[in-house]
Design a protein around this motif. Structure first.
Motif, mmCIF file in Angstrom:
data_model
loop_
_atom_site.group_PDB
_atom_site.id
_atom_site.type_symbol
_atom_site.label_atom_id
_atom_site.label_comp_id
_atom_site.label_asym_id
_atom_site.label_seq_id
_atom_site.Cartn_x
_atom_site.Cartn_y
_atom_site.Cartn_z
ATOM 1 N N VAL A 164 0.836 -1.200 0.000
ATOM 2 C CA VAL A 164 0.000 0.000 0.000
ATOM 3 C C VAL A 164 0.869 1.248 0.000
ATOM 4 O O VAL A 164 1.779 1.390 0.835
ATOM 5 N N ALA A 165 0.587 2.129 -0.917
ATOM 6 C CA ALA A 165 1.320 3.393 -0.984
ATOM 7 C C ALA A 165 1.105 4.202 0.294
ATOM 8 O O ALA A 165 0.004 4.194 0.858
ATOM 9 N N PRO A 166 2.129 4.892 0.788
ATOM 10 C CA PRO A 166 1.972 5.721 1.991
ATOM 11 C C PRO A 166 0.841 6.742 1.811
ATOM 12 O O PRO A 166 0.663 7.305 0.727
ATOM 13 N N ASN A 167 0.068 6.927 2.871
ATOM 14 C CA ASN A 167 -1.057 7.877 2.910
ATOM 15 C C ASN A 167 -2.255 7.425 2.089
ATOM 16 O O ASN A 167 -3.208 8.202 1.902
ATOM 17 N N GLU A 191 11.737 1.390 1.973
ATOM 18 C CA GLU A 191 12.703 1.454 0.874
ATOM 19 C C GLU A 191 11.995 1.351 -0.479
ATOM 20 O O GLU A 191 12.194 0.413 -1.241
ATOM 21 N N TRP A 192 11.180 2.332 -0.800
ATOM 22 C CA TRP A 192 10.381 2.248 -2.019
ATOM 23 C C TRP A 192 11.231 2.328 -3.280
ATOM 24 O O TRP A 192 10.847 1.817 -4.331
ATOM 25 N N ASP A 193 12.392 2.939 -3.188
ATOM 26 C CA ASP A 193 13.282 2.989 -4.349
ATOM 27 C C ASP A 193 13.975 1.650 -4.587
ATOM 28 O O ASP A 193 14.587 1.446 -5.639
ATOM 29 N N ASP A 194 13.901 0.771 -3.604
ATOM 30 C CA ASP A 194 14.487 -0.564 -3.732
ATOM 31 C C ASP A 194 13.378 -1.606 -3.592
ATOM 32 O O ASP A 194 13.435 -2.509 -2.761
ATOM 33 N N PHE A 195 12.379 -1.473 -4.418
ATOM 34 C CA PHE A 195 11.170 -2.288 -4.318
ATOM 35 C C PHE A 195 11.451 -3.781 -4.481
ATOM 36 O O PHE A 195 10.709 -4.623 -3.982
ATOM 37 N N LEU A 196 12.550 -4.127 -5.169
ATOM 38 C CA LEU A 196 12.839 -5.533 -5.448
ATOM 39 C C LEU A 196 13.139 -6.327 -4.181
ATOM 40 O O LEU A 196 13.167 -7.563 -4.217
ATOM 41 N N SER A 202 3.633 -1.587 4.117
ATOM 42 C CA SER A 202 3.511 -0.145 3.912
ATOM 43 C C SER A 202 4.330 0.569 4.987
ATOM 44 O O SER A 202 4.995 -0.076 5.804
ATOM 45 N N GLU A 203 4.240 1.899 4.970
ATOM 46 C CA GLU A 203 4.902 2.669 6.024
ATOM 47 C C GLU A 203 4.061 2.635 7.291
ATOM 48 O O GLU A 203 2.859 2.378 7.257
ATOM 49 N N THR A 204 4.678 2.919 8.417
ATOM 50 C CA THR A 204 4.097 2.652 9.735
ATOM 51 C C THR A 204 2.711 3.257 9.923
ATOM 52 O O THR A 204 1.768 2.571 10.334
ATOM 53 N N ASP A 205 2.538 4.523 9.616
ATOM 54 C CA ASP A 205 1.246 5.178 9.852
ATOM 55 C C ASP A 205 0.136 4.542 9.024
ATOM 56 O O ASP A 205 -0.980 4.321 9.512
ATOM 57 N N THR A 206 0.442 4.260 7.786
ATOM 58 C CA THR A 206 -0.555 3.644 6.904
ATOM 59 C C THR A 206 -0.854 2.210 7.331
ATOM 60 O O THR A 206 -2.001 1.754 7.259
ATOM 61 N N LYS A 224 7.591 3.952 -11.090
ATOM 62 C CA LYS A 224 8.588 2.945 -11.466
ATOM 63 C C LYS A 224 8.167 1.530 -11.062
ATOM 64 O O LYS A 224 8.588 0.556 -11.682
ATOM 65 N N ILE A 225 7.350 1.429 -10.012
ATOM 66 C CA ILE A 225 7.021 0.111 -9.466
ATOM 67 C C ILE A 225 6.335 -0.802 -10.479
ATOM 68 O O ILE A 225 6.674 -1.989 -10.569
#
Length: 667
Positions: A547-550, A607-612, A579-583, A642-643
């Motif tokens: 899940v994308a943040p927010n 680490e969304w830039d390192d999705f792999l 996902s990120e903690t808040d989400t 990019k994902i």
């Protein structure tokens, strides 16, 4: 000279089957007009045509299908149960199972000793019969749509506990008479039961998942395989010293995640069971009843009356104690009593064994037949009456109000992905939501030929949807391009969700899904789902939900949460949330606490830039769902662009869905 002889009882298969089908056809119609549950009509019809009535048919002629019908009831109960709720209420099921076993056992033993004057061993065996019950009225609960209610879930779970315990009492007493009650007996009993449960609940799901992944999408083969699992489990239960009904129920639990409720296979299982096997069982039960018992003297009447009163009163007390202990409503207590008050299958097994061992006499045998008729009638009446009121109550006070009227559009371009997209749409949709299959033909000199080709494709989609017992609404549109045709259709029909296939073509211009998707995301407000489904959805190991943040702050949050819950509930039931903690906290709460609920494992990810990195945690057996975002929204980030490229390049063996939530409520 007649070409055939007609003598009673009927023995020719054609004649017997015709009479049975006539009963299955007419009895429900007649008793529905009289406002009497059709279950009772089938039982009484069985009594009328059976050996103790008009003697049109011998009971042996219906025993085979009757046995299949009983196993079918238990199998469907296992399939329809909500496993997450079952785990949630397992303590209540165990509690109810213990109560509904011990209360009748104690009352029955004391009554048998002090009123009927039987010795202790005979009294205990007779009392164990009071503890059992058969889910005769479960088809009524299923028809009323209350099988997910806590009361039904608890009762179904408790049924296995009390029936198992009662039948173990039978095994123990029988072994004590035969002088086999030693340490070796206990070791064999415990080890055989443990091995049986392990094989069915651990081995059957693995075998079934492998079969459904590798077998062709052939409806008959899938159905026969499911039925073979039922009888394999029933056979293993007999080997373990248990009743086959316990094996059938465990087979239902084992296949629960592999037979989605909105699937052609589930539709066939329920249709064939309700049309044929279950009515056969009810008619077979009716054939056991001997109304002549009531004319066999005062003693027979007294015994029949005592057995019936003890059976009903002890089950009512068990339901009452369960309601008070677990703080259920009065209506739920009535449903529990209704479902648990009928005596048939296990009751007959216990009494017949006791009768053959000379532990019980003719009066008890005849009295049990009366008990079966009365308790089945009471069970059907109470369940029907209380179940209707409970169903109305649930409709008046639903746990979640639907957000809006749902309409799903499935654009069709590739015949190879047609079935998978329809399967996905069926699992995602709410009840009675229409599905529209759209074919867009580019307006050129070949348009007429292409329309004819697409119409043939529509025929296939309509036929496939019919296996769900659902309608697909086909639409053909000639337009300038595919995206224009899709967008016009979403506006004209007020579509709320678009389910598209992934075309797999990566070009600089298309970037990932091509200009069609880009145009739709830019101009449409609806939820858009793009999917590549490689394996049958019912064989999913787990869902990895990224899940994308927010994303929980977007207006379409509740809609895609509901969609994931519906998909997860009908398949794996397990979600690994990333996902990120808040989400994470907001999404996990909605998935685990809403209805239907899912089993959620959380994983914080930044680490969304390192999705792999996530590739190590998802396997070909899993389904990857990425909740993305459109530009200029709260949850949009540059790395989301990019994902999709990463997924298409490096997750080639993984089934995936990319969800773009709606921007705002349409209309």
């Amino acid at each position: 000279m007649l070409l055939f002889e007609l003598s009673l009882p009927l023995r020719e298969p054609v004649q017997v089957f015709f009479i049975i089908l006539l009963i299955i056809l007419l009895a429900p119609l007649l008793f529905d007009r009289l406002k009497i549950p059709s279950v009772i009509g089938l039982i009484l019809a069985g009594t009328l045509v059976g050996p103790e009535g008009l003697h049109l048919i011998e009971r042996t002629e219906t025993t085979l299908f009757g046995t299949v019908g009983l196993l079918y009831i238990m199998f469907i109960a296992g399939l329809e149960i909500d496993l997450n709720d079952f785990r949630k209420y397992r303590h209540k099921s165990i509690g109810f199972g213990a109560i509904t076993f011990l209360v009748p056992l104690v009352i029955g033993t004391l009554t048998s000793i002090f009123v009927l004057e039987y010795p202790f061993r005979s009294a205990l065996l007779l009392a164990s019969m009071f503890s059992t019950h058969t889910l005769i009225a479960y088809p009524i609960a299923s028809r009323l749509g209350i099988t997910k209610n806590k009361a039904v879930t608890v009762t179904v779970g408790g049924t296995m506990i009390t029936d198992t315990a009662a039948l173990l009492v039978l095994v123990i007493i029988t072994s004590s008479i035969q002088g086999e009650l030693n340490i070796g007996f206990w070791i064999r009993l415990v080890s055989s039961i443990a091995a049986f449960v392990f094989v069915v609940l651990w081995g059957f799901p693995k075998i079934s998942r492998w079969f459904y992944r590798n077998a062709e999408n052939e409806s008959v083969i899938h159905y026969i395989f499911a039925l073979s699992m039922v009888f394999a489990a029933a056979f293993l239960a007999e080997i373990a010293g248990l009743e086959p009904i316990i094996g059938a129920f465990l087979a239902g639990l084992a296949l629960n995640r592999l037979v989605p409720h909105s699937s052609p296979l589930m539709n066939r299982i329920e249709f064939i069971g309700n049309a044929l096997f279950i009515p056969f069982f009810l008619i077979n039960v009716g054939m056991l009843v001997n109304p002549g018992v009531l004319t066999q003297g005062t003693e027979a009447l007294v015994v029949a009356g005592v057995l019936t009163v003890v059976a009903l009163s002890s089950k009512w007390l068990a339901a009452f104690f369960t309601q008070k202990i677990f703080r259920l409503s009065v209506l739920q207590r009535h449903v529990i009593f209704g479902l648990s008050s009928a005596h048939a299958a296990a009751t007959i097994a216990i009494i017949l064994v006791a009768y053959r061992l000379d532990l019980l006499d003719d009066n008890v045998l005849n009295g049990t037949i009366v008990l079966i008729l009365v308790t089945c009638m009471v069970s059907s009446f109470v369940t029907d009456r209380a179940g209707r009121r409970l169903a109305v109550q649930e409709m008046e006070h639903p746990e979640e109000e639907p957000v809006q009227e749902e309409k799903i559009l499935v654009p069709i371009a590739n015949p190879k992905t047609l079935d998978a997209l329809i399967d996905l749409a069926m699992l995602l949709k709410r009840k009675d939501a229409p599905i529209y299959a759209l074919s867009v033909v580019v307006d050129d000199h070949e348009a007429k030929t292409k329309v004819a080709t697409q119409n043939r494709l529509f025929t296939k989609s309509v036929q496939y949807a019919a296996s769900y017992d659902q309608m697909i609404h086909p639409i053909s549109r000639v337009d300038l391009n595919a995206s224009s045709g899709i967008l016009r259709t979403t506006k004209e029909l007020n579509i709320t969700k678009v389910v598209m296939g992934w075309n797999g073509k990566l070009t600089p211009r298309s970037r990932f899904f091509g200009s069609v998707l880009d145009s739709i995301l830019e101009h449409a407000e609806q939820t858009v789902i793009v999917a590549k489904i490689l394996y049958p959805l019912n064989t999913i190991g787990k869902i990895m939900l990224v899940v994308a943040p927010n994303a929980h702050l977007e207006s379409g949050f509740t809609e895609w949460i509901s969609m994931v819950r519906m998909l997860g509930y009908q398949t794996t039931g397990k979600v690994q949330l990333v996902s990120e903690t808040d989400t994470l906290e907001s999404v996990a709460k909605m998935l685990s606490e809403g209805k239907p609920s899912l089993e959620v494992v959380q994983k914080a990810f930044h680490e969304w830039d390192d999705f792999l990195i996530l590739a190590r945690e998802v396997s070909p057996q899993d389904l990857l769902i990425l909740v993305s975002a459109r530009t200029n929204t709260i949850s949009y980030h540059d790395y989301l662009d990019k994902i999709p490229d990463y997924v298409s390049k490096y997750f080639t063996e993984i089934s995936f869905m990319i969800v773009y939530p709606e921007l705002e409520m349409p209309g």
